[in-house]
Structure formats: C-alpha cells, structure tokens
Motif scaffolding. Sequence first.
Motif, mmCIF file in Angstrom:
data_model
loop_
_atom_site.group_PDB
_atom_site.id
_atom_site.type_symbol
_atom_site.label_atom_id
_atom_site.label_comp_id
_atom_site.label_asym_id
_atom_site.label_seq_id
_atom_site.Cartn_x
_atom_site.Cartn_y
_atom_site.Cartn_z
ATOM 1 N N SER A 184 -12.876 -10.471 -0.954
ATOM 2 C CA SER A 184 -12.600 -9.058 -1.101
ATOM 3 C C SER A 184 -11.170 -8.623 -1.780
ATOM 4 C CB SER A 184 -12.396 -8.374 -0.047
ATOM 5 O OG SER A 184 -13.587 -8.086 0.801
ATOM 6 N N PHE A 185 -10.155 -9.513 -1.602
ATOM 7 C CA PHE A 185 -8.905 -9.133 -2.341
ATOM 8 C C PHE A 185 -9.156 -9.621 -3.940
ATOM 9 C CE2 PHE A 185 -8.020 -8.339 1.898
ATOM 10 C CZ PHE A 185 -6.630 -8.794 2.415
ATOM 11 N N THR A 186 -9.526 -10.901 -4.096
ATOM 12 C CA THR A 186 -10.002 -11.085 -5.557
ATOM 13 C C THR A 186 -10.529 -10.035 -6.157
ATOM 14 O OG1 THR A 186 -9.794 -13.693 -4.868
ATOM 15 C CG2 THR A 186 -10.920 -12.674 -6.868
ATOM 16 N N ARG A 187 -11.567 -9.634 -5.642
ATOM 17 C CA ARG A 187 -12.570 -8.591 -6.360
ATOM 18 C C ARG A 187 -11.794 -7.119 -6.532
ATOM 19 N NH1 ARG A 187 -17.827 -9.391 -7.092
ATOM 20 N NH2 ARG A 187 -18.581 -7.448 -6.521
ATOM 21 N N LEU A 188 -10.895 -6.845 -5.496
ATOM 22 C CA LEU A 188 -10.052 -5.633 -5.372
ATOM 23 C C LEU A 188 -9.133 -5.784 -6.536
ATOM 24 C CD1 LEU A 188 -8.520 -3.125 -4.445
ATOM 25 C CD2 LEU A 188 -7.110 -4.764 -2.852
ATOM 26 N N ARG A 189 -8.583 -6.937 -6.901
ATOM 27 C CA ARG A 189 -7.481 -7.168 -7.986
ATOM 28 C C ARG A 189 -8.217 -7.143 -9.378
ATOM 29 N NH1 ARG A 189 -2.344 -9.150 -9.287
ATOM 30 N NH2 ARG A 189 -2.120 -8.893 -11.701
ATOM 31 N N GLY A 190 -9.490 -7.659 -9.323
ATOM 32 C CA GLY A 190 -10.217 -7.807 -10.616
ATOM 33 C C GLY A 190 -10.740 -6.253 -11.108
ATOM 34 N N PHE A 191 -11.312 -5.595 -9.956
ATOM 35 C CA PHE A 191 -11.603 -4.300 -10.554
ATOM 36 C C PHE A 191 -10.391 -3.580 -11.156
ATOM 37 C CE2 PHE A 191 -13.040 -0.081 -9.985
ATOM 38 C CZ PHE A 191 -14.518 -0.119 -10.196
ATOM 39 N N ALA A 192 -9.490 -3.751 -10.498
ATOM 40 C CA ALA A 192 -8.203 -2.925 -10.861
ATOM 41 C C ALA A 192 -7.642 -3.167 -12.345
ATOM 42 C CB ALA A 192 -7.221 -2.863 -10.040
ATOM 43 N N ASP A 193 -7.781 -4.424 -12.685
ATOM 44 C CA ASP A 193 -7.797 -4.999 -13.868
ATOM 45 C C ASP A 193 -8.503 -4.766 -14.805
ATOM 46 O OD1 ASP A 193 -5.407 -6.427 -12.727
ATOM 47 O OD2 ASP A 193 -6.550 -8.297 -12.692
ATOM 48 N N ALA A 194 -10.106 -4.555 -14.477
ATOM 49 C CA ALA A 194 -10.810 -4.231 -15.685
ATOM 50 C C ALA A 194 -10.841 -2.931 -16.137
ATOM 51 C CB ALA A 194 -12.264 -4.739 -14.996
ATOM 52 N N TYR A 195 -10.537 -2.188 -14.963
ATOM 53 C CA TYR A 195 -10.533 -0.555 -15.123
ATOM 54 C C TYR A 195 -9.321 -0.454 -16.066
ATOM 55 C CZ TYR A 195 -10.260 4.432 -14.639
ATOM 56 O OH TYR A 195 -9.987 5.639 -14.642
ATOM 57 N N GLY A 196 -8.284 -1.258 -15.892
ATOM 58 C CA GLY A 196 -7.163 -0.876 -16.588
ATOM 59 C C GLY A 196 -6.229 0.308 -15.834
ATOM 60 N N SER A 253 -4.667 -4.875 7.196
ATOM 61 C CA SER A 253 -4.654 -5.656 5.962
ATOM 62 C C SER A 253 -3.743 -4.842 4.994
ATOM 63 C CB SER A 253 -6.098 -5.847 5.436
ATOM 64 O OG SER A 253 -6.990 -6.319 6.654
ATOM 65 N N ALA A 254 -3.089 -3.851 5.072
ATOM 66 C CA ALA A 254 -2.433 -2.821 4.048
ATOM 67 C C ALA A 254 -1.522 -3.712 3.388
ATOM 68 C CB ALA A 254 -1.902 -1.694 4.811
ATOM 69 N N ASN A 255 -0.676 -4.509 3.794
ATOM 70 C CA ASN A 255 0.375 -5.210 3.119
ATOM 71 C C ASN A 255 -0.426 -6.285 2.306
ATOM 72 O OD1 ASN A 255 2.495 -3.834 4.204
ATOM 73 N ND2 ASN A 255 2.658 -5.351 5.782
ATOM 74 N N ALA A 256 -1.352 -7.030 2.816
ATOM 75 C CA ALA A 256 -2.095 -8.061 2.010
ATOM 76 C C ALA A 256 -2.783 -7.371 0.813
ATOM 77 C CB ALA A 256 -2.711 -8.721 2.898
ATOM 78 N N LEU A 257 -3.459 -6.309 1.059
ATOM 79 C CA LEU A 257 -4.049 -5.725 -0.204
ATOM 80 C C LEU A 257 -3.083 -5.287 -1.121
ATOM 81 C CD1 LEU A 257 -6.479 -3.410 2.205
ATOM 82 C CD2 LEU A 257 -7.310 -5.330 0.382
ATOM 83 N N HIS A 258 -2.017 -4.724 -0.860
ATOM 84 C CA HIS A 258 -0.925 -4.324 -1.719
ATOM 85 C C HIS A 258 -0.347 -5.290 -2.673
ATOM 86 C CE1 HIS A 258 -0.337 -0.005 -1.036
ATOM 87 N NE2 HIS A 258 -0.339 -0.142 0.356
ATOM 88 N N GLN A 259 -0.528 -6.679 -1.778
ATOM 89 C CA GLN A 259 0.054 -7.938 -2.582
ATOM 90 C C GLN A 259 -1.094 -8.261 -3.564
ATOM 91 O OE1 GLN A 259 3.249 -8.517 -1.381
ATOM 92 N NE2 GLN A 259 3.513 -9.817 -3.108
ATOM 93 N N ALA A 260 -2.085 -8.267 -3.086
ATOM 94 C CA ALA A 260 -3.109 -8.777 -4.108
ATOM 95 C C ALA A 260 -3.102 -7.897 -5.388
ATOM 96 C CB ALA A 260 -4.582 -8.493 -3.212
ATOM 97 N N LEU A 261 -2.957 -6.529 -5.242
ATOM 98 C CA LEU A 261 -2.912 -5.649 -6.367
ATOM 99 C C LEU A 261 -1.778 -5.873 -7.338
ATOM 100 C CD1 LEU A 261 -4.307 -2.456 -4.978
ATOM 101 C CD2 LEU A 261 -5.241 -3.492 -6.732
ATOM 102 N N LEU A 262 -0.690 -6.500 -6.792
ATOM 103 C CA LEU A 262 0.690 -6.281 -7.549
ATOM 104 C C LEU A 262 1.187 -7.695 -7.891
ATOM 105 C CD1 LEU A 262 2.497 -3.331 -5.364
ATOM 106 C CD2 LEU A 262 1.070 -3.173 -7.547
ATOM 107 N N ASP A 263 0.360 -8.708 -7.249
ATOM 108 C CA ASP A 263 1.010 -9.913 -7.795
ATOM 109 C C ASP A 263 0.896 -10.392 -9.244
ATOM 110 O OD1 ASP A 263 2.345 -10.739 -5.411
ATOM 111 O OD2 ASP A 263 0.661 -12.129 -4.581
#
Length: 263
Positions: A184-196, A253-263
């Motif tokens: 889930s965390f990897t795909r969250l980051r991937g979606f944000a990146d692919a969308y720009g 999971s809020a902190n870990a989700l934020h971290q996945a997006l911003l690392d």
Amino acid sequence: MPAEVETQLLGGTANRGLVVRVGDTVRRPLRPSSLATHALLEHLERVGFEGAPRLLGIDSQGREVLSYLPGETVTTPYPGWSMTDEALDSVAQLLRAYHEAVADFRPVGLRWAEPVPPEYVTGLISHNDPNLDNVVFRDGVAVALIDFDLAGPGSPLWDVATAVRLWAPLRPDADIHDVRRGRSFTRLRGFADAYGLTEADRLRLVDAAADNHVWCMAYVRHGAESGHPWFHERWTTGESELTDRTNTWFKQSANALHQALLD
C-alpha cells in the motif's frame, strides 16, 4: 424492424441491474443531477477528451444514451494485469488528463450529486468515484473513466485521494486479499509520482484520503438507511466493520503514510 437487444451490464451499486448495453450504446437511468453530468460530458467532447463516454441523447424509455467504450473494467476476481504498477501508473495519468481537460469548465446553476467537504473544493469538477470498476482498460492501460454520477465541484487532490485510497489500496493489510497486500505505501507513492502531484497536495493527501473514506462510507450508510437494496446489502455484510477498522488504521498509520509520500 427487429427489437433492440438489451444486454444487462453490472452497473455501480446505485444502478445495479439498471444499466444495459444496446449495440454501441449504454442506457442508464436519469438522476436529479443528470443535467449537470450531461453538461460535463458535452464539455469533455468539445475539448477532445477521449477518456469519457459521449452523450448521445435520451431514449424512448427516458434513459440517458451514452456511447459504449470497449475495453475491460476491473472487477473481482481481479486479473493479474490490473494489479501491476504499470496499470496503477496509467490510472494516475488518465486522471491527470481528465483534470487538464476539465480545468476550464465553469458550470453555473447546475445541480450536482453528493457534495464533497468544502475544504476540498477548488472550482474543478472532479469525477469523485474513480473506483476500480469505473476505469476502462485496453491492453492493460487505463484509457477512460465511466460513471460520472458523483461528479461535482471538487479538486484534483480530492480525486487523487479517492483513486489512491481504492487503488493502492489504503486499508489494513488484513483486509487486502490480493497481490497488493503489503504494498500500500509503495503504491501510494507511485500513484502520487505518476500523477505528478504537487508538493502542497502531497502534504495534504493522507488527510484527504482519510476524509474521503469517511465521506464515501457515509454515502453508503445513508443509502443503506434509505432502503436502497444494494447499499443495504453492502453495508450489512461487512462494510460497517471494515469502515471502523480502516478509520482506526488511518489514524495509526498517518505518520508512516506521510513519510512514504515525502521520502
């Protein structure tokens, strides 16, 4: 002259059993927000956006007539190609293309469906329901959005939050029963990146996804309480408990989700 052959399509929860295909068209019930939805579809046609059905009119039974978009939608059991990172990226890119196509659509005096929380309304008409079965794929690539029933004033952030919550998905691992479990965390980051996604929206995405879950489940619960048979079945066969578990998971999971997006 032979009668038109109607083939029932699955339809969404609200329209289950009421959507049919007739040749190269789809027939769907009209709704209080249909005029607004039709104006949106006509705008998308004017600007040349090919990732949405065309409005063709109203048939003799008072149903809207839309162009049929060939391809596959993602329903259970989910096919392997639909769970790949490449498929996920294409959903994000399709959503970005829709937002670019609708950016200059400025409707006035139209009645939309379910309002989204005001803090996520920026003037853009968002789709608001890019669920797995509302995206048409061809050869494993997302090419079109369907079912604009919940479209209305929103924002790119709200649509991204809706999509990634469902496509990542964002929920406890124990409630993910396919190959996406643990990713889930990897795909969250991937979606944000692919969308720009912009940095400002990345900072708000986790909260927006949590708020979107509350909004969506309130809509389902209201439908169940109003006596809609399919919403009632969905809500009383595990959705209520899953909603509570997911709300708790977002908080934990809020902190870990934020971290996945911003690392």
